[in-house]
Motif scaffolding. Sequence first.
Motif, PDB file in Angstrom:
ATOM      1  N   GLY A   1       0.819  -1.212   0.000  1.00 23.37           N
ATOM      2  CA  GLY A   1       0.000   0.000   0.000  1.00 23.37           C
ATOM      3  C   GLY A   1       0.843   1.248   0.000  1.00 23.37           C
ATOM      4  O   GLY A   1       1.942   1.273  -0.581  1.00 23.37           O
ATOM      5  N   VAL A   2       0.331   2.277   0.671  1.00 24.18           N
ATOM      6  CA  VAL A   2       1.069   3.539   0.738  1.00 24.18           C
ATOM      7  C   VAL A   2       1.059   4.038   2.185  1.00 24.18           C
ATOM      8  O   VAL A   2       0.149   3.708   2.946  1.00 24.18           O
ATOM      9  CB  VAL A   2       0.440   4.630  -0.165  1.00 24.18           C
ATOM     10  CG1 VAL A   2       0.434   4.221  -1.621  1.00 24.18           C
ATOM     11  CG2 VAL A   2      -0.969   5.001   0.295  1.00 24.18           C
ATOM     12  N   VAL A   3       2.073   4.828   2.514  1.00 22.81           N
ATOM     13  CA  VAL A   3       2.055   5.523   3.803  1.00 22.81           C
ATOM     14  C   VAL A   3       2.127   7.012   3.526  1.00 22.81           C
ATOM     15  O   VAL A   3       2.956   7.459   2.728  1.00 22.81           O
ATOM     16  CB  VAL A   3       3.253   5.119   4.681  1.00 22.81           C
ATOM     17  CG1 VAL A   3       3.246   5.950   5.963  1.00 22.81           C
ATOM     18  CG2 VAL A   3       3.183   3.663   5.024  1.00 22.81           C
ATOM     19  N   TYR A   4       1.237   7.751   4.183  1.00 26.24           N
ATOM     20  CA  TYR A   4       1.248   9.201   4.071  1.00 26.24           C
ATOM     21  C   TYR A   4       1.815   9.754   5.379  1.00 26.24           C
ATOM     22  O   TYR A   4       1.273   9.479   6.458  1.00 26.24           O
ATOM     23  CB  TYR A   4      -0.181   9.714   3.824  1.00 26.24           C
ATOM     24  CG  TYR A   4      -0.265  11.212   3.842  1.00 26.24           C
ATOM     25  CD1 TYR A   4       0.181  11.967   2.764  1.00 26.24           C
ATOM     26  CD2 TYR A   4      -0.785  11.885   4.948  1.00 26.24           C
ATOM     27  CE1 TYR A   4       0.126  13.345   2.785  1.00 26.24           C
ATOM     28  CE2 TYR A   4      -0.860  13.270   4.976  1.00 26.24           C
ATOM     29  CZ  TYR A   4      -0.388  13.994   3.890  1.00 26.24           C
ATOM     30  OH  TYR A   4      -0.453  15.362   3.912  1.00 26.24           O
ATOM     31  N   HIS A   5       2.914  10.480   5.287  1.00 25.36           N
ATOM     32  CA  HIS A   5       3.545  11.050   6.478  1.00 25.36           C
ATOM     33  C   HIS A   5       2.991  12.451   6.695  1.00 25.36           C
ATOM     34  O   HIS A   5       3.316  13.371   5.940  1.00 25.36           O
ATOM     35  CB  HIS A   5       5.064  11.093   6.306  1.00 25.36           C
ATOM     36  CG  HIS A   5       5.649   9.736   6.130  1.00 25.36           C
ATOM     37  ND1 HIS A   5       5.757   8.838   7.172  1.00 25.36           N
ATOM     38  CD2 HIS A   5       6.121   9.096   5.035  1.00 25.36           C
ATOM     39  CE1 HIS A   5       6.301   7.710   6.723  1.00 25.36           C
ATOM     40  NE2 HIS A   5       6.512   7.841   5.430  1.00 25.36           N
ATOM     41  N   SER A   6       2.172  12.566   7.724  1.00 30.03           N
ATOM     42  CA  SER A   6       1.514  13.845   7.967  1.00 30.03           C
ATOM     43  C   SER A   6       2.379  14.765   8.814  1.00 30.03           C
ATOM     44  O   SER A   6       3.205  14.316   9.600  1.00 30.03           O
ATOM     45  CB  SER A   6       0.187  13.587   8.684  1.00 30.03           C
ATOM     46  OG  SER A   6      -0.333  14.802   9.162  1.00 30.03           O
ATOM     47  N   ASP A   7       2.135  16.043   8.631  1.00 24.92           N
ATOM     48  CA  ASP A   7       2.820  17.056   9.415  1.00 24.92           C
ATOM     49  C   ASP A   7       2.184  17.186  10.800  1.00 24.92           C
ATOM     50  O   ASP A   7       2.862  17.284  11.810  1.00 24.92           O
ATOM     51  CB  ASP A   7       2.624  18.397   8.676  1.00 24.92           C
ATOM     52  CG  ASP A   7       3.862  19.234   8.735  1.00 24.92           C
ATOM     53  OD1 ASP A   7       4.897  18.698   9.139  1.00 24.92           O
ATOM     54  OD2 ASP A   7       3.784  20.429   8.385  1.00 24.92           O
ATOM     55  N   ARG A   8       0.848  17.167  10.798  1.00 18.57           N
ATOM     56  CA  ARG A   8       0.111  17.524  12.021  1.00 18.57           C
ATOM     57  C   ARG A   8      -0.654  16.366  12.636  1.00 18.57           C
ATOM     58  O   ARG A   8      -1.190  16.488  13.732  1.00 18.57           O
ATOM     59  CB  ARG A   8      -0.911  18.620  11.671  1.00 18.57           C
ATOM     60  CG  ARG A   8      -0.289  19.862  11.073  1.00 18.57           C
ATOM     61  CD  ARG A   8      -1.351  20.827  10.617  1.00 18.57           C
ATOM     62  NE  ARG A   8      -2.386  21.044  11.624  1.00 18.57           N
ATOM     63  CZ  ARG A   8      -3.632  21.392  11.352  1.00 18.57           C
ATOM     64  NH1 ARG A   8      -4.017  21.549  10.110  1.00 18.57           N
ATOM     65  NH2 ARG A   8      -4.501  21.579  12.312  1.00 18.57           N
ATOM     66  N   TYR A   9      -0.794  15.275  11.883  1.00 18.05           N
ATOM     67  CA  TYR A   9      -1.618  14.163  12.367  1.00 18.05           C
ATOM     68  C   TYR A   9      -0.772  12.898  12.396  1.00 18.05           C
ATOM     69  O   TYR A   9       0.367  12.891  11.934  1.00 18.05           O
ATOM     70  CB  TYR A   9      -2.824  13.942  11.432  1.00 18.05           C
ATOM     71  CG  TYR A   9      -3.686  15.157  11.233  1.00 18.05           C
ATOM     72  CD1 TYR A   9      -4.854  15.329  11.965  1.00 18.05           C
ATOM     73  CD2 TYR A   9      -3.333  16.140  10.297  1.00 18.05           C
ATOM     74  CE1 TYR A   9      -5.658  16.448  11.777  1.00 18.05           C
ATOM     75  CE2 TYR A   9      -4.134  17.261  10.108  1.00 18.05           C
ATOM     76  CZ  TYR A   9      -5.292  17.410  10.842  1.00 18.05           C
ATOM     77  OH  TYR A   9      -6.080  18.515  10.656  1.00 18.05           O
TER      78      TYR A   9
END
Length: 366
Positions: free
Chosen positions: A187-195
């Motif tokens: 899949g994918v991983v989204y690296h969030s700034d705030r969450y």
Amino acid sequence: MQGLYQPLYFWIVQITDFLIIGQGIAGSVLAFNLKRRGFKVRVVDVINPNSSSRVAAGIWHPMVFKRLSQTWLADKFIPTAEETYLSVERELNGQFFHQTKYSRLLTSVSECNDWDTLSSDERLASWMGEITPITNPSVRDFEGQANVYHAGYLDTSEFLSATRNWLSNDLLEEEYSDDRLELLDSGVVYHSDRYEDVKAQKIVFANGLKARESNWFSWVPFAPVKGEVITIFSPLLKLEEIISKGVFICPIGNYRYNIGATYHWDKLDDVPTEEGASELSKRLQELIKVPFDIVDHRAGIRPAVKGRRPLLGTHPIENRVTIFNGMGSKAVLMVPYLADHFIDYLINGSTLMEDVDLSRFYSFHS
Ligand SMILES: Cc1cc2nc3c(=O)[nH]c(=O)nc-3n(C[C@H](O)[C@H](O)[C@H](O)COP(=O)(O)OP(=O)(O)OC[C@H]3O[C@@H](n4cnc5c(N)ncnc54)[C@H](O)[C@@H]3O)c2cc1C
């Protein structure tokens, strides 16, 4: 020591099925339809007051008036749109989907004859109604007005607020950029700034024209179209239905009416112009006899694509990266049916219609 180091996804707290970039009409309806089928979603969106969905008048109807024919796939789009928006209203306890009487103004006897002839065609009879005389004293004299069945407008501002509120636990209010995205085998991983970071099976780019700013879809041949809409205040214009000829006049309450829209293929910015306002005012004056004041004026860019068909599918190389986009000037009508179509493709692997499949542009990807 080695045991102290964990793979990256050890830190991932949010696990979801689909990560959607964009909460315009496309992203909102897609998220709604996925959730009602039992899937988990996370949506990344920053509000842009000039996004296409926010400036749109939200008109929907089944016709292409220039050719007096039905819109492509109207017989599929109309029932799904009506069912979907009414379900969203029920679920969210809101009111933003308006099913309104719509009349096309006809200028000549020959136009009336053409309408009469075509409306007896079995396929068009569901959309094209009877012609009646103009009785509204604030409307100029035309040969007649033809009733269009199944039409109205989506109050996009209300709709987007309501869906945003409903999605609040699933929403990451920040700007997506490619450097935040990591591809995994699964899949994918989204690296969030705030969450907390998000792991999803797939990412869906439903972010309108901004999809061009991502390396994943910068090669797609978008053919954007600038549009402007004005809102007028006119207590003397006693109109309870949408009328159109050159422009549409859409009553939105409190003596206010949305008038639109312009189409321009150059100067592609979201700045309202004097030329836009005067073009709309001039065309409006050709339809009505009463004075009006312009109380709002907005501009945006429609995310249209070469060939003017929507854009659904998977990146040519990365099967975890997908797109739901290219809704052009008919998002309200098309998105609900296409969202279901896209979900069937994502979940069940069913085939996309050739007309909308991103693979028609794979040769543009180098
Ligand atoms: C003047 C005008 C009038 C129109 N009138 C009608 C009409 O009457 N009927 C109709 O059906 N259609 C109409 N349209 C067309 C319709 O508005 C569009 O087809 C539709 O809004 C496209 O929706 P979308 O969700 O694909 O994209 P968008 O509306 O562009 O939404 C994309 C969302 O993604 C967000 N986003 C983008 N990039 C990022 C990022 N990197 N990170 C986080 N968030 C991001 C944006 O802020 C936005 O919220 C009109 C358009 C214009 C300009």
